[in-house]
Design a protein around this motif. Structure first.
Motif, short mmCIF file in Angstrom:
data_model
loop_
_atom_site.label_atom_id
_atom_site.label_comp_id
_atom_site.label_asym_id
_atom_site.label_seq_id
_atom_site.Cartn_x
_atom_site.Cartn_y
_atom_site.Cartn_z
N PHE A 177 27.10 -13.66 -4.38
CA PHE A 177 27.05 -12.07 -4.38
C PHE A 177 27.66 -11.63 -5.66
O PHE A 177 28.85 -12.16 -5.95
CB PHE A 177 27.81 -11.78 -2.96
N CYS A 178 27.29 -10.33 -5.97
CA CYS A 178 27.73 -9.55 -7.15
C CYS A 178 29.12 -8.86 -6.50
O CYS A 178 29.26 -8.41 -5.57
CB CYS A 178 27.04 -8.65 -7.26
N PRO A 179 30.06 -9.36 -7.55
CA PRO A 179 31.45 -8.83 -7.03
C PRO A 179 31.46 -7.21 -7.04
O PRO A 179 32.40 -6.84 -6.51
CB PRO A 179 32.52 -9.24 -8.40
N ILE A 180 30.60 -6.70 -7.86
CA ILE A 180 30.68 -5.12 -7.87
C ILE A 180 29.76 -4.51 -6.74
O ILE A 180 30.37 -3.75 -5.93
CB ILE A 180 30.13 -4.41 -9.33
N CYS A 181 28.51 -4.86 -6.47
CA CYS A 181 27.59 -4.20 -5.48
C CYS A 181 27.67 -4.98 -4.23
O CYS A 181 27.11 -4.41 -3.38
CB CYS A 181 26.48 -3.84 -6.18
N GLY A 182 27.92 -6.17 -4.47
CA GLY A 182 27.81 -7.15 -3.11
C GLY A 182 26.41 -7.60 -2.78
O GLY A 182 26.34 -8.32 -1.80
N SER A 198 16.32 -4.90 -9.19
CA SER A 198 17.20 -3.80 -9.68
C SER A 198 18.20 -3.46 -8.72
O SER A 198 18.01 -3.24 -7.54
CB SER A 198 16.67 -2.55 -10.42
N SER A 199 19.51 -3.36 -9.33
CA SER A 199 20.66 -3.04 -8.34
C SER A 199 21.25 -1.81 -8.67
O SER A 199 21.24 -1.14 -9.87
CB SER A 199 21.58 -4.08 -8.42
N SER A 200 22.26 -1.50 -7.85
CA SER A 200 23.12 -0.11 -8.27
C SER A 200 24.20 -0.40 -9.19
O SER A 200 24.40 0.61 -10.02
CB SER A 200 23.86 0.24 -6.89
N CYS A 201 24.26 -1.70 -9.62
CA CYS A 201 25.40 -1.81 -10.88
C CYS A 201 24.61 -2.26 -12.21
O CYS A 201 25.26 -3.11 -12.89
CB CYS A 201 26.39 -2.70 -10.25
N SER A 202 23.40 -1.90 -12.12
CA SER A 202 22.87 -2.30 -13.55
C SER A 202 23.33 -1.89 -14.53
O SER A 202 23.31 -2.13 -15.54
CB SER A 202 21.10 -1.70 -13.49
ZN LIG Z 1 25.73 -5.91 -8.68
#
Ligand SMILES: [Zn+2]
Length: 398
Positions: free
Chosen positions: A33-38, A58-62
């Motif tokens: 899992f991404c540490p920023i957006c989960g 595409s994710s919110s932390c792109s």
């Molecule tokens: Zn992310």
């Protein structure tokens, strides 16, 4: 990206040298899992590419991870390992929730907190400045490192630098200015120092190269520069610069040329005291020959021996030129204590040492003799020869 969490919250850091088999095993057992957006991320284990994590869609932390090239990930991994080998406390892809920023590497050195950003693509200037300001406001020392393939040496001691390159300019504790860069393919640091700009794009500079393992953190943060400017090369580049200025098709619209012609000056008959190198010329994007001519026209030309010149007067004229966009100041977001007025002061200091001005206390100068304008090429050549015979040492001294 090189870091992710497992479902149980364990951090996987690909900055370390994992074997592919180990990672294949992890991948069969775990989710990441991404540490920023989960959001869920995939572990990419190609043979040609660096092992890394990637968002599935595409994710919110792109903003943090998009456009991350292989060179960028490889560079940041090598720099991280380089810090770890020196036992410097470092965190790869540290996300600071408070400020919403994620430096490539956070490290602590001599009680200071550094935000290292390794930059391969041309980040827009305003994004660069905003990020840097946020770091400075939050007690981080920004350390932007440029990808070396951006740097173009034009001649042995001349380098072409864009406004983007200048954003990377930082200062040592003693005030030396330099641009740090790194090449992961060659495992090589390149530090561009002793930068004396003479046009918007071109500058005299000294590039020092250090293989990754020959340089320590101290050497990256506090490089020593002992380069001396080659004055005869400087003089010939200034002459080229003047020539190019008049050859340019839009010279009719060039406000600088217009102004000097309306004031009965000839670009090729400017006195040798105009167009001189000063250490902080890079803080002004406008060429030294131009801003020094403006200083001459605005302040010096109208004064006679024994007249006083105040710093206030110099500052007011300088600011007026900036407002009119005759003089353009360079964006140097990492230099908080350097003002472009410093370049003007260094120039006036030259004039003091040539015996044209005398320093009177902290805020005034007195004119000792006027700068003579040559009336012919012959006069100009004679004045130039004499001037450089007398003043070479002054101009090349640090
Ligand atoms: Zn992310």
């Amino acid at each position: 990206m090189l870091t992710a969490h497992t479902r149980s919250g364990k951090k996987i850091n690909l900055g370390y040298n994992y074997k592919k088999e180990t990672l294949l095993y992890f991948r069969s057992k775990e989710e990441f899992f991404c540490p920023i957006c989960g959001e869920s991320v995939s572990l990419k284990l190609g043979d040609q590419r660096i092992f890394h994590f990637a968002h599935k869609q595409s994710s919110s932390c792109s903003e943090f991870y998009e456009n991350e090239t292989i060179t960028h990930m490889e560079g940041k991994r090598q720099l991280y390992q380089w810090l770890i080998r020196q036992r410097i406390p470092s965190v790869l892809e540290f996300y600071d929730k408070e400020i919403g920023q994620r430096p490539d590497i956070l490290f602590k050195f001599k009680e200071k907190k550094y935000a290292l950003e390794y930059q391969c693509s041309s980040l827009p200037e305003n994004a660069f400045i905003k990020r840097t300001k946020t770091y400075l406001k939050n007690e981080y020392h920004p350390l932007w490192i440029l990808s070396s393939n951006h740097i173009h040496q034009k001649k042995l001691d001349i380098i072409s630098l864009s406004n983007f390159h200048y954003l990377f300019l930082r200062a040592t504790s003693s005030g030396n200015l330099y641009i740090p860069s790194y090449c992961p393919e060659k495992h090589l640091f390149q530090l561009v120092g002793s930068i004396t700009s003479y046009s918007i794009k071109n500058a005299f500079a000294q590039t020092s190269q250090y293989p990754l393992n020959d340089l320590k953190i101290e050497g990256l943060l506090e490089p020593i520069s002992e380069h001396h400017l080659n004055l005869s090369s400087w003089m010939s580049e200034i002459e080229n610069f003047k020539f190019n200025l008049t050859r340019h098709p839009v010279k009719i619209q060039n406000p600088f040329l217009n102004e000097i012609y309306t004031k009965n000056l000839n670009l090729f008959l400017l006195p040798p005291e105009i167009g001189l190198p000063v250490p902080h010329s890079l803080t002004i994007q406008t060429a030294p020959i131009i801003w020094q001519t403006y200083l001459f026209l605005d302040v010096l030309a109208g004064k006679n021996p024994n007249d006083l010149i105040t710093l206030q007067e110099i500052k007011a004229h300088f600011n007026k030129r900036i407002r009119r966009k005759d003089i353009i100041i360079r964006n140097l977001p990492q230099l908080v204590q350097v003002t472009p007025l410093l370049a003007e002061m260094e120039y006036l200091q030259h004039l003091v040492r040539f015996g044209i001005l005398i320093r009177k206390g902290n805020t005034e100068f007195q004119v000792q003799r006027k700068i003579t304008i040559p009336r012919s090429n012959r006069e100009r050549e004679e004045a130039k020869t004499l001037f450089y015979q007398k003043n070479t040492r002054i101009l090349t001294e640090k």
